[in-house]
Scaffold this motif. Structure first.
Motif, short mmCIF file in Angstrom:
data_model
loop_
_atom_site.label_atom_id
_atom_site.label_comp_id
_atom_site.label_asym_id
_atom_site.label_seq_id
_atom_site.Cartn_x
_atom_site.Cartn_y
_atom_site.Cartn_z
N ASP A 39 0.84 -1.19 0.00
CA ASP A 39 0.00 0.00 0.00
C ASP A 39 0.88 1.25 0.00
O ASP A 39 0.61 2.22 -0.72
N ASN A 40 1.94 1.24 0.80
CA ASN A 40 2.91 2.34 0.81
C ASN A 40 3.57 2.50 -0.55
O ASN A 40 3.72 3.62 -1.05
N VAL A 41 3.96 1.38 -1.15
CA VAL A 41 4.63 1.42 -2.45
C VAL A 41 3.72 2.04 -3.50
O VAL A 41 4.13 2.92 -4.28
N ARG A 42 2.47 1.61 -3.52
CA ARG A 42 1.53 2.15 -4.53
C ARG A 42 1.28 3.64 -4.32
O ARG A 42 1.14 4.39 -5.30
N ARG A 43 1.24 4.07 -3.06
CA ARG A 43 1.04 5.51 -2.81
C ARG A 43 2.23 6.31 -3.31
O ARG A 43 2.07 7.36 -3.93
N ILE A 44 3.44 5.81 -3.09
CA ILE A 44 4.63 6.51 -3.58
C ILE A 44 4.66 6.52 -5.10
O ILE A 44 4.98 7.55 -5.71
N GLU A 45 4.33 5.41 -5.73
CA GLU A 45 4.25 5.38 -7.19
C GLU A 45 3.28 6.44 -7.70
O GLU A 45 3.56 7.11 -8.70
N THR A 46 2.15 6.58 -7.02
CA THR A 46 1.16 7.57 -7.43
C THR A 46 1.69 8.99 -7.28
O THR A 46 1.51 9.84 -8.16
N ILE A 47 2.35 9.27 -6.15
CA ILE A 47 2.94 10.60 -5.95
C ILE A 47 3.92 10.91 -7.07
O ILE A 47 3.89 11.99 -7.67
#
Length: 232
Positions: free
Chosen positions: A133-141
């Motif tokens: 979930d953290n990884v996907r949020r960073i990818e989105t940012i």
């Protein structure tokens, strides 16, 4: 000698130290560096004479001491407004500060499961809940900022926001956490930056090794705790 001294911990492990070091170095701001060696085997109460919080990084400017990565960057940005630590556009600057503070305060699952370690071989691990979930949020940012700016950095030119996310580049790489093409291209941009190259080379040359089985459970916080001082 310069007017600014930045106290940092081991370059191999200290993600918190990397952030202001890379921000200042990448923006051409002169400072003296003082390494305070992280060592599990011995405490050093003398660190309180350097850091009010007993942690690094700490910036000293005459009688002024500033600790915490974002606070250091903000202070130096006021001293060197022409250096470009933050974007010039007010909307971009607000966004850069927002994602930088999100990075500073969040992503606990990623921090604990995947500590920064420049020497660690690339190897995927079983990931606890919350990491992806953290990884996907960073990818989105990253994607939203790069789409907005056109790249190659988050706000077109290198800024403090890129430095704040620099440890994630090591985490994503060594733990094989992303296959997103935008993320991979951005990570390569960071890895080519001269400040990143200089940090990694120095990290790999450090003689201190901390086995992973000796790391406390709260790894990210532990890396900010400092023990014996190595003068340099």
């Amino acid at each position: 000698m310069t007017d600014l001294t930045l106290f940092i911990a081991n370059k191999n492990y200290s993600s918190w130290s990397l952030r202001p070091w890379m921000a200042l170095t990448g923006c051409g701001i002169p400072f003296d560096e003082k390494l305070v060696r992280f060592d599990f085997s011995a405490g050093n109460p003398a660190i309180k004479a350097i850091s009010p919080s007993g942690q690094v990084p700490v910036l000293q400017h005459g009688a002024v001491k500033v600790w915490e990565s974002v606070a250091i960057i903000e202070y130096v940005a006021e001293l060197f407004p022409e250096a470009g630590l933050w974007p010039t556009d007010s909307r971009d600057r607000a966004l850069a500060r927002s994602i930088s503070l999100e990075m500073a305060c969040g992503f606990r699952a990623l921090r604990n499961a995947c500590p920064m370690n420049m020497r660690r071989p690339v190897k995927a691990i079983a990931l606890p809940d919350g990491v992806m979930d953290n990884v996907r949020r960073i990818e989105t940012i990253w994607k939203e900022c790069l789409d907005r700016s056109g790249g190659p950095f988050l706000f077109k030119s290198f800024s403090a926001a890129d430095a704040m996310f620099a440890p994630v580049v090591n985490r994503f790489t060594t733990f094989n956490l992303t296959q997103d093409r935008t993320a991979l291209a951005y990570m390569e941009t960071i890895r080519r930056h001269p400040a990143w190259i200089a940090w990694v080379n120095a990290a790999l040359a450090e003689p201190w090794v901390i086995p992973e089985d000796e790391l406390p459970e709260e790894v990210e916080d532990a890396y900010r705790q400092v023990a014996s001082i190595a003068g340099n």
